[in-house]
Scaffold this motif. Structure first.
Motif, PDB file in Angstrom:
ATOM      1  N   GLU A  13       0.803  -1.190  -0.013  1.00  0.00           N
ATOM      2  CA  GLU A  13      -0.028  -0.103  -0.010  1.00  0.00           C
ATOM      3  C   GLU A  13       0.807   1.086  -0.165  1.00  0.00           C
ATOM      4  O   GLU A  13       2.095   1.151   0.022  1.00  0.00           O
ATOM      5  CB  GLU A  13      -0.895   0.043   1.298  1.00  0.00           C
ATOM      6  CG  GLU A  13      -1.874  -1.044   1.116  1.00  0.00           C
ATOM      7  CD  GLU A  13      -3.129  -1.059   1.880  1.00  0.00           C
ATOM      8  OE1 GLU A  13      -3.976  -0.271   1.713  1.00  0.00           O
ATOM      9  OE2 GLU A  13      -3.221  -1.937   2.965  1.00  0.00           O
ATOM     10  N   VAL A  16       4.824   2.574   1.729  1.00  0.00           N
ATOM     11  CA  VAL A  16       5.805   1.403   2.661  1.00  0.00           C
ATOM     12  C   VAL A  16       7.053   1.397   2.146  1.00  0.00           C
ATOM     13  O   VAL A  16       7.847   0.802   2.407  1.00  0.00           O
ATOM     14  CB  VAL A  16       4.957  -0.096   2.282  1.00  0.00           C
ATOM     15  CG1 VAL A  16       3.761  -0.045   2.858  1.00  0.00           C
ATOM     16  CG2 VAL A  16       4.930  -0.217   0.650  1.00  0.00           C
ATOM     17  N   GLY A  17       7.432   2.158   1.087  1.00  0.00           N
ATOM     18  CA  GLY A  17       8.841   2.347   0.676  1.00  0.00           C
ATOM     19  C   GLY A  17       9.188   1.742  -0.713  1.00  0.00           C
ATOM     20  O   GLY A  17      10.444   1.436  -1.087  1.00  0.00           O
ATOM     21  N   LYS A  18       8.097   1.340  -1.476  1.00  0.00           N
ATOM     22  CA  LYS A  18       8.208   0.665  -2.842  1.00  0.00           C
ATOM     23  C   LYS A  18       9.370   1.579  -3.592  1.00  0.00           C
ATOM     24  O   LYS A  18      10.230   1.046  -4.068  1.00  0.00           O
ATOM     25  CB  LYS A  18       6.831   0.595  -3.711  1.00  0.00           C
ATOM     26  CG  LYS A  18       5.882  -0.144  -2.718  1.00  0.00           C
ATOM     27  CD  LYS A  18       4.763  -0.353  -3.590  1.00  0.00           C
ATOM     28  CE  LYS A  18       3.792   0.917  -3.938  1.00  0.00           C
ATOM     29  NZ  LYS A  18       3.341   1.619  -2.757  1.00  0.00           N
ATOM     30  N   SER A  19       8.942   3.026  -3.837  1.00  0.00           N
ATOM     31  CA  SER A  19       9.907   3.615  -4.694  1.00  0.00           C
ATOM     32  C   SER A  19      11.244   3.918  -4.185  1.00  0.00           C
ATOM     33  O   SER A  19      11.961   3.757  -5.062  1.00  0.00           O
ATOM     34  CB  SER A  19       9.174   4.980  -4.862  1.00  0.00           C
ATOM     35  OG  SER A  19       7.982   4.827  -5.457  1.00  0.00           O
ATOM     36  N   ALA A  62       9.612  11.693  -3.670  1.00  0.00           N
ATOM     37  CA  ALA A  62       7.845  12.238  -3.728  1.00  0.00           C
ATOM     38  C   ALA A  62       7.386  10.710  -3.674  1.00  0.00           C
ATOM     39  O   ALA A  62       7.656   9.872  -4.113  1.00  0.00           O
ATOM     40  CB  ALA A  62       7.918  13.190  -4.738  1.00  0.00           C
ATOM     41  N   HIS A  63       6.214  11.006  -3.254  1.00  0.00           N
ATOM     42  CA  HIS A  63       4.965  10.154  -3.405  1.00  0.00           C
ATOM     43  C   HIS A  63       4.670   9.768  -4.749  1.00  0.00           C
ATOM     44  O   HIS A  63       4.850  10.751  -5.543  1.00  0.00           O
ATOM     45  CB  HIS A  63       3.740  10.617  -2.582  1.00  0.00           C
ATOM     46  CG  HIS A  63       2.408   9.902  -2.937  1.00  0.00           C
ATOM     47  ND1 HIS A  63       2.109   8.655  -2.576  1.00  0.00           N
ATOM     48  CD2 HIS A  63       1.405  10.495  -3.571  1.00  0.00           C
ATOM     49  CE1 HIS A  63       1.028   8.519  -3.239  1.00  0.00           C
ATOM     50  NE2 HIS A  63       0.305   9.735  -3.635  1.00  0.00           N
ATOM     51  N   ALA A  92       1.585   4.094  -7.597  1.00  0.00           N
ATOM     52  CA  ALA A  92       1.094   4.473  -6.195  1.00  0.00           C
ATOM     53  C   ALA A  92       0.109   3.427  -5.492  1.00  0.00           C
ATOM     54  O   ALA A  92      -0.677   2.637  -6.120  1.00  0.00           O
ATOM     55  CB  ALA A  92       0.076   5.881  -6.588  1.00  0.00           C
ATOM     56  N   CYS A 187      11.428  -0.294   6.103  1.00  0.00           N
ATOM     57  CA  CYS A 187      11.801   0.720   7.259  1.00  0.00           C
ATOM     58  C   CYS A 187      11.954   0.040   8.314  1.00  0.00           C
ATOM     59  O   CYS A 187      11.643   0.677   9.487  1.00  0.00           O
ATOM     60  CB  CYS A 187      10.490   1.922   7.246  1.00  0.00           C
ATOM     61  SG  CYS A 187       9.979   2.681   5.817  1.00  0.00           S
ATOM     62  N   GLU A 190      13.212   2.099  11.775  1.00  0.00           N
ATOM     63  CA  GLU A 190      12.495   2.799  12.641  1.00  0.00           C
ATOM     64  C   GLU A 190      11.752   1.810  13.677  1.00  0.00           C
ATOM     65  O   GLU A 190      11.288   2.265  14.510  1.00  0.00           O
ATOM     66  CB  GLU A 190      11.277   3.385  11.776  1.00  0.00           C
ATOM     67  CG  GLU A 190      10.349   2.651  11.238  1.00  0.00           C
ATOM     68  CD  GLU A 190       9.617   3.455  10.171  1.00  0.00           C
ATOM     69  OE1 GLU A 190       9.389   4.734   9.914  1.00  0.00           O
ATOM     70  OE2 GLU A 190       8.168   2.725   9.735  1.00  0.00           O
ATOM     71  N   GLY A 232      18.173   3.133   5.402  1.00  0.00           N
ATOM     72  CA  GLY A 232      18.920   3.030   6.849  1.00  0.00           C
ATOM     73  C   GLY A 232      18.660   4.152   7.516  1.00  0.00           C
ATOM     74  O   GLY A 232      18.902   3.845   8.780  1.00  0.00           O
ATOM     75  N   VAL A 233      17.948   5.179   7.226  1.00  0.00           N
ATOM     76  CA  VAL A 233      17.651   6.224   8.223  1.00  0.00           C
ATOM     77  C   VAL A 233      16.511   7.008   7.809  1.00  0.00           C
ATOM     78  O   VAL A 233      16.060   7.058   6.588  1.00  0.00           O
ATOM     79  CB  VAL A 233      18.675   7.365   8.662  1.00  0.00           C
ATOM     80  CG1 VAL A 233      19.869   6.823   9.449  1.00  0.00           C
ATOM     81  CG2 VAL A 233      19.295   7.868   7.023  1.00  0.00           C
ATOM     82  N   ALA A 234      15.849   7.603   8.692  1.00  0.00           N
ATOM     83  CA  ALA A 234      14.459   8.282   8.114  1.00  0.00           C
ATOM     84  C   ALA A 234      15.259   9.594   7.562  1.00  0.00           C
ATOM     85  O   ALA A 234      16.112  10.481   8.054  1.00  0.00           O
ATOM     86  CB  ALA A 234      13.690   8.907   9.297  1.00  0.00           C
TER      87      ALA A 234
HETATM   88  N1  LIG Z   1      13.180   5.395   8.182  1.00  0.00           N
HETATM   89  C1  LIG Z   1      12.946   4.896   6.818  1.00  0.00           C
HETATM   90  N2  LIG Z   1      12.218   5.753   5.976  1.00  0.00           N
HETATM   91  C2  LIG Z   1      12.008   5.030   4.787  1.00  0.00           C
HETATM   92  C3  LIG Z   1      12.415   4.115   4.203  1.00  0.00           C
HETATM   93  N3  LIG Z   1      12.395   3.827   2.869  1.00  0.00           N
HETATM   94  C4  LIG Z   1      11.226   4.833   2.713  1.00  0.00           C
HETATM   95  N4  LIG Z   1      11.294   5.449   3.704  1.00  0.00           N
HETATM   96  C5  LIG Z   1      10.258   6.715   3.777  1.00  0.00           C
HETATM   97  O1  LIG Z   1       9.047   6.192   3.500  1.00  0.00           O
HETATM   98  C6  LIG Z   1       8.253   7.213   2.955  1.00  0.00           C
HETATM   99  C7  LIG Z   1       7.516   6.332   1.799  1.00  0.00           C
HETATM  100  O2  LIG Z   1       8.553   5.720   0.933  1.00  0.00           O
HETATM  101  P1  LIG Z   1       8.088   5.550  -0.869  1.00  0.00           P
HETATM  102  O3  LIG Z   1       9.184   4.764  -1.240  1.00  0.00           O
HETATM  103  O4  LIG Z   1       7.623   6.908  -1.282  1.00  0.00           O
HETATM  104  O5  LIG Z   1       6.735   4.592  -0.415  1.00  0.00           O
HETATM  105  P2  LIG Z   1       5.815   4.171  -1.597  1.00  0.00           P
HETATM  106  O6  LIG Z   1       5.492   2.706  -1.139  1.00  0.00           O
HETATM  107  O7  LIG Z   1       6.540   4.290  -2.889  1.00  0.00           O
HETATM  108  O8  LIG Z   1       4.437   4.989  -1.389  1.00  0.00           O
HETATM  109  P3  LIG Z   1       3.518   5.459  -2.794  1.00  0.00           P
HETATM  110  O9  LIG Z   1       4.289   6.013  -3.836  1.00  0.00           O
HETATM  111  O10 LIG Z   1       2.747   6.542  -2.009  1.00  0.00           O
HETATM  112  O11 LIG Z   1       2.856   4.085  -2.906  1.00  0.00           O
HETATM  113  C8  LIG Z   1       8.926   8.311   2.375  1.00  0.00           C
HETATM  114  O12 LIG Z   1       9.151   9.341   3.084  1.00  0.00           O
HETATM  115  C9  LIG Z   1      10.518   7.584   2.522  1.00  0.00           C
HETATM  116  O13 LIG Z   1      11.308   8.371   2.826  1.00  0.00           O
HETATM  117  C10 LIG Z   1      13.464   3.414   5.108  1.00  0.00           C
HETATM  118  O14 LIG Z   1      14.336   2.205   4.747  1.00  0.00           O
HETATM  119  N5  LIG Z   1      13.697   4.059   6.343  1.00  0.00           N
END
Ligand SMILES: Nc1nc2c(ncn2[C@@H]2O[C@H](COP(=O)(O)OP(=O)(O)OP(=O)(O)O)[C@@H](O)[C@H]2O)c(=O)[nH]1
Ligand SMILES: [Mg+2]
Length: 279
Positions: A13, A16-19, A62-63, A92, A187, A190, A232-234
């Protein structure tokens, strides 16, 4: 040399960090430091340009915008010599949420689900509350503790439902056996888990029903649960991370293997999923 066209479907969803994983994966492949290596030029990496550029400046990308669906072809070679044409998607996450809300798999998604040899399910456990729902408490008790009459599915019930829908979709027309499944707990940084904590134990503790569903439906050889910290970090837009700027994004992030050990090789989940697919 064996030749395989491995199709991987990535589900998750929004947020979650896909991109970020896609962008970091491309960085690792270009840096040639992991167990998977590029075996030729990728035709077009532009889908991840924005996130790659943001990360090189130490800020988050970005999202992904709502209607987007792209597939990036990554021709790679595994350490055992297997050639893999990997189609890495970016979209998305609302598309997955919509699929769940409507309980309907659109034709375009049906084709992707059917064609995939392996599935990656990305789950970000930190924001997921282990809420009660109709599966864990009697309806009367739930309604007594709520102001609204609508009882929602808990987040883990949604994920179980998603897997059920995908399994039905992949099997209904093709009669193919189940694709191998990799659950990536994204992530991971975290969660602040002590070193050595295994991803399977975190999944069991935070989403026990999902853990049971997976254990009951996929054999040990065909499933894996790994931790992933793609960055690795926020990261924050207001204060760029200097390590990303000076060391490079390709030095950042790690994977937690099934035994709880951390590795900087972000290609590891794909290598392990490829092995599970071939089991
Ligand atoms: N702490 C932490 N934050 C992360 C990590 N990977 C991604 N993020 C953060 O999580 C948020 C969402 O990451 P995206 O990769 O944009 O998520 P997505 O699943 O592509 O989201 P959509 O494009 O909305 O579907 C961003 O603010 C990233 O900076 C991680 O390994 N650690
Ligand atoms: Mg995205």
């Amino acid at each position: 040399m064996p030749e395989a066209t491995l199709k991987i479907a990535v589900f998750g969803e929004s947020n979650v960090g896909k991109s970020h994983y896609g962008a970091q994966l491309i960085g690792r492949l270009n840096a040639e430091t992991g167990s998977l290596r590029m075996r030729g030029a990728a035709p077009d990496l532009s889908a991840f340009d924005e996130v790659v550029q943001s990360l090189s400046g130490g800020v988050p990308g970005a999202h992904t915008s709502a209607g987007t669906y792209t597939e990036t072809l990554l021709p790679v070679r595994a350490a055992d010599g297997t050639d893999i044409d990997m189609n890495w998607p970016d979209y998305a996450g609302e598309q997955v949420s919509q699929l769940l809300e409507e309980r309907r798999v659109p034709a375009s998604w049906q084709e992707r689900v059917e064609a995939a040899d392996g599935w990656i399910l990305m789950v970000r456990t930190k924001p997921i509350p282990l809420r009660h729902d109709i599966f864990s408490k009697p309806l009367g008790d739930l309604q007594a503790s709520r102001s609204s009459a609508v009882v929602e599915r808990s987040p883990q019930a949604r994920l179980v439902e998603l897997l059920q829908m995908l399994l039905y979709t992949s099997h209904a027309r093709t009669r193919k056996s189940k694709p191998a499944l990799a659950v990536l707990l994204s992530c991971w940084d975290e969660l602040e888990e002590p070193q050595g904590t295994t991803p399977a134990s975190v999944l069991r503790r935070s989403l026990p029903m999902l853990a049971d569903y997976i254990a009951n439906n996929w054999s040990e050889q065909r499933r894996l649960v790994l931790g992933l910290s793609a960055t690795g970090v926020a990261l924050s837009k207001v204060s760029p991370n200097v390590d990303f700027i000076y060391k490079g994004a390709e030095q950042m992030g790690w994977v937690v293997d099934s035994d709880g050990k951390c590795y900087p090789d972000l290609t590891l989940p794909i290598t392990k999923l490829a092995q599970a697919i071939q089991c």
